[in-house]
Design a protein around this motif. Sequence first.
Motif, PDB file in Angstrom:
ATOM      1  N   ARG A  72      40.438  30.747  45.338  1.00  0.00           N
ATOM      2  CA  ARG A  72      39.451  30.646  46.424  1.00  0.00           C
ATOM      3  C   ARG A  72      39.741  31.623  47.574  1.00  0.00           C
ATOM      4  O   ARG A  72      38.876  31.857  48.414  1.00  0.00           O
ATOM      5  CB  ARG A  72      39.418  29.208  46.940  1.00  0.00           C
ATOM      6  CG  ARG A  72      38.797  28.226  45.954  1.00  0.00           C
ATOM      7  CD  ARG A  72      38.948  26.807  46.432  1.00  0.00           C
ATOM      8  NE  ARG A  72      40.342  26.380  46.459  1.00  0.00           N
ATOM      9  CZ  ARG A  72      40.747  25.164  46.813  1.00  0.00           C
ATOM     10  NH1 ARG A  72      39.861  24.262  47.196  1.00  0.00           N
ATOM     11  NH2 ARG A  72      42.033  24.847  46.793  1.00  0.00           N
ATOM     12  N   LEU A  73      40.943  32.194  47.594  1.00  0.00           N
ATOM     13  CA  LEU A  73      41.259  33.174  48.635  1.00  0.00           C
ATOM     14  C   LEU A  73      40.533  34.497  48.412  1.00  0.00           C
ATOM     15  O   LEU A  73      40.391  35.292  49.330  1.00  0.00           O
ATOM     16  CB  LEU A  73      42.770  33.439  48.680  1.00  0.00           C
ATOM     17  CG  LEU A  73      43.680  32.270  49.057  1.00  0.00           C
ATOM     18  CD1 LEU A  73      45.136  32.716  49.009  1.00  0.00           C
ATOM     19  CD2 LEU A  73      43.334  31.734  50.432  1.00  0.00           C
ATOM     20  N   PHE A  74      40.077  34.710  47.177  1.00  0.00           N
ATOM     21  CA  PHE A  74      39.544  36.025  46.815  1.00  0.00           C
ATOM     22  C   PHE A  74      38.157  35.930  46.171  1.00  0.00           C
ATOM     23  O   PHE A  74      38.004  36.153  44.969  1.00  0.00           O
ATOM     24  CB  PHE A  74      40.498  36.742  45.859  1.00  0.00           C
ATOM     25  CG  PHE A  74      41.900  36.885  46.385  1.00  0.00           C
ATOM     26  CD1 PHE A  74      42.173  37.737  47.436  1.00  0.00           C
ATOM     27  CD2 PHE A  74      42.940  36.153  45.825  1.00  0.00           C
ATOM     28  CE1 PHE A  74      43.461  37.882  47.919  1.00  0.00           C
ATOM     29  CE2 PHE A  74      44.232  36.293  46.295  1.00  0.00           C
ATOM     30  CZ  PHE A  74      44.498  37.151  47.356  1.00  0.00           C
ATOM     31  N   PRO A  75      37.136  35.585  46.956  1.00  0.00           N
ATOM     32  CA  PRO A  75      35.780  35.586  46.386  1.00  0.00           C
ATOM     33  C   PRO A  75      35.304  37.018  46.140  1.00  0.00           C
ATOM     34  O   PRO A  75      35.768  37.956  46.792  1.00  0.00           O
ATOM     35  CB  PRO A  75      34.949  34.925  47.483  1.00  0.00           C
ATOM     36  CG  PRO A  75      35.673  35.260  48.751  1.00  0.00           C
ATOM     37  CD  PRO A  75      37.141  35.241  48.385  1.00  0.00           C
ATOM     38  N   ARG A  76      34.377  37.177  45.207  1.00  0.00           N
ATOM     39  CA  ARG A  76      33.809  38.503  44.962  1.00  0.00           C
ATOM     40  C   ARG A  76      33.062  38.975  46.206  1.00  0.00           C
ATOM     41  O   ARG A  76      32.410  38.191  46.886  1.00  0.00           O
ATOM     42  CB  ARG A  76      32.832  38.459  43.783  1.00  0.00           C
ATOM     43  CG  ARG A  76      33.455  38.061  42.462  1.00  0.00           C
ATOM     44  CD  ARG A  76      32.358  37.800  41.436  1.00  0.00           C
ATOM     45  NE  ARG A  76      32.887  37.226  40.224  1.00  0.00           N
ATOM     46  CZ  ARG A  76      33.060  37.896  39.081  1.00  0.00           C
ATOM     47  NH1 ARG A  76      32.700  39.178  39.033  1.00  0.00           N
ATOM     48  NH2 ARG A  76      33.558  37.304  38.015  1.00  0.00           N
ATOM     49  N   ALA A  77      33.164  40.265  46.459  1.00  0.00           N
ATOM     50  CA  ALA A  77      32.437  40.843  47.590  1.00  0.00           C
ATOM     51  C   ALA A  77      30.954  40.963  47.245  1.00  0.00           C
ATOM     52  O   ALA A  77      30.570  40.968  46.063  1.00  0.00           O
ATOM     53  CB  ALA A  77      32.999  42.219  47.918  1.00  0.00           C
ATOM     54  N   TRP A 125      47.000  43.296  39.942  1.00  0.00           N
ATOM     55  CA  TRP A 125      45.543  43.222  39.838  1.00  0.00           C
ATOM     56  C   TRP A 125      45.050  44.312  38.898  1.00  0.00           C
ATOM     57  O   TRP A 125      45.411  45.474  39.052  1.00  0.00           O
ATOM     58  CB  TRP A 125      44.884  43.414  41.207  1.00  0.00           C
ATOM     59  CG  TRP A 125      45.149  42.326  42.201  1.00  0.00           C
ATOM     60  CD1 TRP A 125      45.843  41.174  42.003  1.00  0.00           C
ATOM     61  CD2 TRP A 125      44.725  42.290  43.569  1.00  0.00           C
ATOM     62  NE1 TRP A 125      45.888  40.415  43.155  1.00  0.00           N
ATOM     63  CE2 TRP A 125      45.194  41.089  44.133  1.00  0.00           C
ATOM     64  CE3 TRP A 125      43.999  43.158  44.372  1.00  0.00           C
ATOM     65  CZ2 TRP A 125      44.949  40.733  45.457  1.00  0.00           C
ATOM     66  CZ3 TRP A 125      43.764  42.821  45.694  1.00  0.00           C
ATOM     67  CH2 TRP A 125      44.221  41.609  46.232  1.00  0.00           C
ATOM     68  N   HIS A 126      44.205  43.923  37.950  1.00  0.00           N
ATOM     69  CA  HIS A 126      43.616  44.880  37.024  1.00  0.00           C
ATOM     70  C   HIS A 126      42.152  45.131  37.410  1.00  0.00           C
ATOM     71  O   HIS A 126      41.588  44.414  38.257  1.00  0.00           O
ATOM     72  CB  HIS A 126      43.762  44.362  35.600  1.00  0.00           C
ATOM     73  CG  HIS A 126      45.120  44.630  35.004  1.00  0.00           C
ATOM     74  ND1 HIS A 126      45.373  44.589  33.653  1.00  0.00           N
ATOM     75  CD2 HIS A 126      46.301  44.973  35.581  1.00  0.00           C
ATOM     76  CE1 HIS A 126      46.641  44.886  33.416  1.00  0.00           C
ATOM     77  NE2 HIS A 126      47.222  45.106  34.576  1.00  0.00           N
ATOM     78  N   PHE A 171      37.772  45.867  41.434  1.00  0.00           N
ATOM     79  CA  PHE A 171      36.500  46.431  41.887  1.00  0.00           C
ATOM     80  C   PHE A 171      35.493  45.365  42.328  1.00  0.00           C
ATOM     81  O   PHE A 171      34.856  45.528  43.375  1.00  0.00           O
ATOM     82  CB  PHE A 171      35.938  47.371  40.823  1.00  0.00           C
ATOM     83  CG  PHE A 171      36.809  48.568  40.589  1.00  0.00           C
ATOM     84  CD1 PHE A 171      37.002  49.511  41.587  1.00  0.00           C
ATOM     85  CD2 PHE A 171      37.476  48.744  39.385  1.00  0.00           C
ATOM     86  CE1 PHE A 171      37.820  50.611  41.406  1.00  0.00           C
ATOM     87  CE2 PHE A 171      38.306  49.849  39.179  1.00  0.00           C
ATOM     88  CZ  PHE A 171      38.480  50.776  40.189  1.00  0.00           C
ATOM     89  N   PRO A 172      35.330  44.252  41.599  1.00  0.00           N
ATOM     90  CA  PRO A 172      34.445  43.205  42.124  1.00  0.00           C
ATOM     91  C   PRO A 172      34.930  42.647  43.461  1.00  0.00           C
ATOM     92  O   PRO A 172      34.124  42.301  44.324  1.00  0.00           O
ATOM     93  CB  PRO A 172      34.487  42.124  41.034  1.00  0.00           C
ATOM     94  CG  PRO A 172      34.814  42.865  39.788  1.00  0.00           C
ATOM     95  CD  PRO A 172      35.761  43.950  40.224  1.00  0.00           C
ATOM     96  N   VAL A 216      36.787  44.279  45.878  1.00  0.00           N
ATOM     97  CA  VAL A 216      36.721  45.192  47.020  1.00  0.00           C
ATOM     98  C   VAL A 216      35.318  45.720  47.293  1.00  0.00           C
ATOM     99  O   VAL A 216      35.022  46.114  48.425  1.00  0.00           O
ATOM    100  CB  VAL A 216      37.698  46.381  46.864  1.00  0.00           C
ATOM    101  CG1 VAL A 216      39.131  45.898  46.713  1.00  0.00           C
ATOM    102  CG2 VAL A 216      37.313  47.274  45.699  1.00  0.00           C
ATOM    103  N   CYS A 217      34.442  45.735  46.270  1.00  0.00           N
ATOM    104  CA  CYS A 217      33.106  46.289  46.537  1.00  0.00           C
ATOM    105  C   CYS A 217      31.974  45.539  45.842  1.00  0.00           C
ATOM    106  O   CYS A 217      30.813  45.940  45.948  1.00  0.00           O
ATOM    107  CB  CYS A 217      33.048  47.769  46.142  1.00  0.00           C
ATOM    108  SG  CYS A 217      33.101  48.077  44.372  1.00  0.00           S
ATOM    109  N   GLY A 218      32.291  44.459  45.131  1.00  0.00           N
ATOM    110  CA  GLY A 218      31.245  43.660  44.510  1.00  0.00           C
ATOM    111  C   GLY A 218      30.630  44.285  43.274  1.00  0.00           C
ATOM    112  O   GLY A 218      29.662  43.759  42.726  1.00  0.00           O
ATOM    113  N   ARG A 219      31.163  45.394  42.807  1.00  0.00           N
ATOM    114  CA  ARG A 219      30.622  46.075  41.626  1.00  0.00           C
ATOM    115  C   ARG A 219      31.612  45.973  40.468  1.00  0.00           C
ATOM    116  O   ARG A 219      32.825  45.948  40.665  1.00  0.00           O
ATOM    117  CB  ARG A 219      30.345  47.553  41.937  1.00  0.00           C
ATOM    118  CG  ARG A 219      29.425  47.792  43.114  1.00  0.00           C
ATOM    119  CD  ARG A 219      28.002  47.347  42.817  1.00  0.00           C
ATOM    120  NE  ARG A 219      27.337  48.255  41.900  1.00  0.00           N
ATOM    121  CZ  ARG A 219      26.522  49.232  42.260  1.00  0.00           C
ATOM    122  NH1 ARG A 219      26.271  49.449  43.556  1.00  0.00           N
ATOM    123  NH2 ARG A 219      25.949  50.006  41.366  1.00  0.00           N
TER     124      ARG A 219
END
Length: 316
Positions: free
Chosen positions: A24-29, A231-232, A237-238, A240-243
């Motif tokens: 929960r600390l790392f939701p997708r951007a 982190w792979h 990428f999801p 840090v930028c949601g993609r």
Amino acid sequence: MSKTGKYNLQPYPRQGSGYLADDRLFPRADPISGEKLAFAVKSAFERALKTKKGEITSPNFPPARLIGICLKHLQERSDPILSPSFLSQCHLEEIFGMDAIAHEMQRHRMKIGNFYQFLVIELMRSGFDRVYDGKREGDVEAEINTPSYKPGLRLYISVKKSSDTVGGQDIGGVFNRLETLAKQDKNLTRPYMGVVAVATPQRGVISDYSASRFVRCKDDGSPYSANCEVWHPGFIFPFVCGRQAYDVYREALKQVGDFFPFNTLVHREKCSKMLAEELKKLGLVSLETGRIDPLRFQAFISRQSLSNAEKSNDDQ
């Protein structure tokens, strides 16, 4: 804070009784726009080509420079036993393609590693407020706010091109250096996490979001570091930028030819003939076979260094 080894166990929420941080600390951007993605990729490529003075080096090498690079590489990087034997069996005009193309690919591989480092920075800057170029082992430093955990985290991220870049005995050293950076940071005002970010797929596979983040453990099951994660790309990428990773790779593929062109392929035919002539001028070609003379080439790549006294005598 409890202790693990010589470092404090950071107090951010973990998954169950393990060391991996709570998902929960790392939701997708939220996905960034195509324009922002293209700009981040372009900026990362430009930074990868910059010198220490901040100047962007030209990616286009003319034939004469390619020949100079090839000759230098042949002389300084050839094996004194295998190379003369191999090259003496080649047609002269084959040598440029076999040596220079592979060497250019290797130079691009080195630069693409820098590109991935700058890409993570540029993408994080599109969605996070406090992102900085890192120091030494840490390529990226960032302060992020985390849902349900008020202090947030300070991230020390070491970006690696592939999982092969950091493996075996070195992984423990990388984590140790990341923790040392955090420990020595006088401006640290929140819990920290060290991250080894692997930018390309492992064995050609991009895992899903949750499976792309883990704590690296030793053979006995204990973590190399309880405060560092790997982190792979399926996560990076999801996050840090949601993609998705393939969105980023596809955009980079559109632009890479502008920054990392394969000049050796463009000028291959001309350079093959030019190099053959240069090898003849250097006296490395046998008149009988029309190919590299192995003994002359061996002498060319293993010249005896002169002592200072001999140099002085030669100068007189």
